[in-house]
Design a protein around this motif. Structure first.
Motif, mmCIF file in Angstrom:
data_model
loop_
_atom_site.group_PDB
_atom_site.id
_atom_site.type_symbol
_atom_site.label_atom_id
_atom_site.label_comp_id
_atom_site.label_asym_id
_atom_site.label_seq_id
_atom_site.Cartn_x
_atom_site.Cartn_y
_atom_site.Cartn_z
ATOM 1 N N PHE A 48 3.213 -1.212 43.729
ATOM 2 C CA PHE A 48 3.003 -2.569 43.249
ATOM 3 C C PHE A 48 3.228 -2.661 41.735
ATOM 4 C CE2 PHE A 48 0.813 -2.243 47.266
ATOM 5 C CZ PHE A 48 1.237 -3.402 47.898
ATOM 6 N N VAL A 49 3.968 -1.712 41.182
ATOM 7 C CA VAL A 49 4.298 -1.711 39.756
ATOM 8 C C VAL A 49 5.107 -2.958 39.402
ATOM 9 C CG1 VAL A 49 5.547 -0.442 37.959
ATOM 10 C CG2 VAL A 49 4.172 0.792 39.612
ATOM 11 N N PHE A 50 5.807 -3.514 40.373
ATOM 12 C CA PHE A 50 6.619 -4.705 40.120
ATOM 13 C C PHE A 50 5.787 -5.862 39.561
ATOM 14 C CE2 PHE A 50 5.188 -5.303 44.469
ATOM 15 C CZ PHE A 50 4.853 -6.657 44.515
ATOM 16 N N LEU A 51 4.488 -5.886 39.834
ATOM 17 C CA LEU A 51 3.641 -6.962 39.308
ATOM 18 C C LEU A 51 3.559 -6.893 37.780
ATOM 19 C CD1 LEU A 51 0.805 -6.845 41.985
ATOM 20 C CD2 LEU A 51 2.660 -8.518 41.805
ATOM 21 N N ALA A 52 3.312 -5.696 37.248
ATOM 22 C CA ALA A 52 3.275 -5.531 35.794
ATOM 23 C C ALA A 52 4.666 -5.746 35.195
ATOM 24 C CB ALA A 52 2.749 -4.143 35.440
ATOM 25 N N SER A 53 5.698 -5.265 35.876
ATOM 26 C CA SER A 53 7.073 -5.430 35.380
ATOM 27 C C SER A 53 7.476 -6.904 35.352
ATOM 28 C CB SER A 53 8.044 -4.646 36.260
ATOM 29 O OG SER A 53 7.702 -3.281 36.274
ATOM 30 N N SER A 54 7.047 -7.662 36.356
ATOM 31 C CA SER A 54 7.347 -9.094 36.391
ATOM 32 C C SER A 54 6.704 -9.812 35.213
ATOM 33 C CB SER A 54 6.840 -9.716 37.695
ATOM 34 O OG SER A 54 7.497 -9.153 38.798
ATOM 35 N N LEU A 55 5.463 -9.455 34.914
ATOM 36 C CA LEU A 55 4.786 -10.071 33.766
ATOM 37 C C LEU A 55 5.464 -9.686 32.456
ATOM 38 C CD1 LEU A 55 1.074 -9.695 34.876
ATOM 39 C CD2 LEU A 55 2.349 -11.840 34.569
ATOM 40 N N MET A 56 5.899 -8.438 32.336
ATOM 41 C CA MET A 56 6.648 -8.032 31.140
ATOM 42 C C MET A 56 7.908 -8.876 31.001
ATOM 43 S SD MET A 56 6.624 -3.911 30.954
ATOM 44 C CE MET A 56 5.222 -3.033 31.588
ATOM 45 N N GLY A 57 8.627 -9.049 32.098
ATOM 46 C CA GLY A 57 9.850 -9.847 32.066
ATOM 47 C C GLY A 57 9.579 -11.276 31.670
ATOM 48 N N LYS A 58 8.504 -11.854 32.177
ATOM 49 C CA LYS A 58 8.155 -13.240 31.858
ATOM 50 C C LYS A 58 7.813 -13.407 30.392
ATOM 51 C CE LYS A 58 4.900 -16.964 32.980
ATOM 52 N NZ LYS A 58 5.867 -18.015 32.852
ATOM 53 N N TRP A 59 7.028 -12.476 29.855
ATOM 54 C CA TRP A 59 6.518 -12.642 28.496
ATOM 55 C C TRP A 59 7.394 -12.032 27.409
ATOM 56 C CZ3 TRP A 59 1.069 -11.120 30.488
ATOM 57 C CH2 TRP A 59 0.403 -12.260 30.940
ATOM 58 N N PHE A 60 8.130 -10.967 27.711
ATOM 59 C CA PHE A 60 8.807 -10.231 26.645
ATOM 60 C C PHE A 60 10.330 -10.234 26.737
ATOM 61 C CE2 PHE A 60 4.526 -8.531 27.037
ATOM 62 C CZ PHE A 60 4.077 -8.713 25.735
ATOM 63 N N GLY A 61 10.902 -10.781 27.785
ATOM 64 C CA GLY A 61 12.353 -10.892 27.891
ATOM 65 C C GLY A 61 13.021 -9.614 28.363
ATOM 66 N N PRO A 62 14.335 -9.677 28.541
ATOM 67 C CA PRO A 62 15.079 -8.564 29.156
ATOM 68 C C PRO A 62 15.083 -7.266 28.360
ATOM 69 C CG PRO A 62 16.416 -10.548 29.045
ATOM 70 C CD PRO A 62 15.172 -10.838 28.301
ATOM 71 N N ILE A 63 15.301 -7.344 27.051
ATOM 72 C CA ILE A 63 15.463 -6.114 26.276
ATOM 73 C C ILE A 63 14.140 -5.370 26.134
ATOM 74 C CG2 ILE A 63 16.257 -5.134 24.093
ATOM 75 C CD1 ILE A 63 18.479 -6.385 25.813
ATOM 76 N N TRP A 64 13.093 -6.088 25.728
ATOM 77 C CA TRP A 64 11.778 -5.433 25.628
ATOM 78 C C TRP A 64 11.364 -4.864 26.982
ATOM 79 C CZ3 TRP A 64 9.369 -3.384 21.849
ATOM 80 C CH2 TRP A 64 9.383 -3.930 20.572
ATOM 81 N N TYR A 174 5.475 -14.507 42.972
ATOM 82 C CA TYR A 174 5.300 -15.934 42.711
ATOM 83 C C TYR A 174 3.858 -16.229 42.313
ATOM 84 C CZ TYR A 174 5.367 -20.969 43.147
ATOM 85 O OH TYR A 174 5.252 -22.308 42.871
ATOM 86 N N TRP A 175 2.922 -15.659 43.049
ATOM 87 C CA TRP A 175 1.512 -15.911 42.768
ATOM 88 C C TRP A 175 1.111 -15.391 41.390
ATOM 89 C CZ3 TRP A 175 -2.738 -12.629 42.101
ATOM 90 C CH2 TRP A 175 -3.957 -13.291 42.025
ATOM 91 N N ILE A 176 1.555 -14.188 41.040
ATOM 92 C CA ILE A 176 1.206 -13.608 39.740
ATOM 93 C C ILE A 176 1.809 -14.418 38.594
ATOM 94 C CG2 ILE A 176 1.773 -11.635 38.221
ATOM 95 C CD1 ILE A 176 -0.647 -11.082 39.867
ATOM 96 N N LEU A 177 3.080 -14.749 38.681
ATOM 97 C CA LEU A 177 3.754 -15.410 37.560
ATOM 98 C C LEU A 177 3.327 -16.858 37.366
ATOM 99 C CD1 LEU A 177 7.369 -14.012 37.888
ATOM 100 C CD2 LEU A 177 5.559 -13.273 36.337
#
Length: 193
Positions: A48-64, A174-177
């Motif tokens: 379920f690491v994708f949950l943290a990765s999704s939040l990183m993508g939402k808040w910090f963008g592709p490069i970060w 969807y629920w997390i983001l």
């Protein structure tokens, strides 16, 4: 001119505030924790690491997101799991970070993401990263024979897992983001002038 940045500028590497760095560190720690509670077999790994990765993508963008995910993968494999880190596997990790950031990063940050956006992102990661790149990497790293039949043999169980896990990953992402806590954190830590 409005207060939103152009789509091109989101591919940059913005300087983060102290609060944003702390939030990023918390997401890295969350990804380590979620990685430890994964279900692993010889061929498959459900995490379920994708949950943290999704939040990183939402808040910090592709490069970060890409940089942090690759660095986290290196630390996790080398120091926590005691394994040998592979740049071949890191290709999939880097691409996943780019996909999460490209699909989920928005300004203003408190904007909700649509089902379609999340479905396309999860599909891209499922097909490109999990099925194609990771299966190829596993074949090159662990199989003495590199052929189409070996790839298809390794792909079969991974395909079944992906078909079953896709709707679960879609709903959870969807629920997390789009939940109220995440949107409130977005307003608090990511308001750009």
């Amino acid at each position: 001119m409005n207060n939103t940045r152009t789509r091109f500028s989101r591919w940059g590497l913005p300087i983060l505030s102290v609060q944003q760095l702390v939030l990023l560190a918390a997401l890295i720690a969350l990804s380590f924790i979620l990685g430890r509670v994964s279900i692993t077999t010889q061929i498959l790994r459900i995490s379920f690491v994708f949950l943290a990765s999704s939040l990183m993508g939402k808040w910090f963008g592709p490069i970060w997101t890409m940089l942090v995910m690759v660095l986290s993968d290196f630390v996790k494999v080398t120091f926590i799991s005691g394994g040998t880190w592979s740049p071949v596997m890191a290709i999939g990790v880097a691409l996943a970070g780019l996909i999460y950031g490209a699909f989920f990063y928005r300004e203003p940050q408190d904007q909700k993401l649509s089902w379609l956006t999340i479905a396309l992102a999860v599909l891209a990661i499922t097909v490109l990263v999990n099925l194609v790149i990771n299966t190829l990497a596993i074949m090159f790293l662990y199989s003495p024979h590199h052929s189409w039949s070996v790839f298809m043999g390794m792909l079969s169980p991974r395909l079944l897992k992906s078909v079953i896990f896709y709707p679960i990953q879609l709903v959870l992402t969807y629920w997390i983001l789009n939940n109220r806590v995440v949107l409130d954190l977005s307003k608090r830590f990511f308001q750009y002038k």
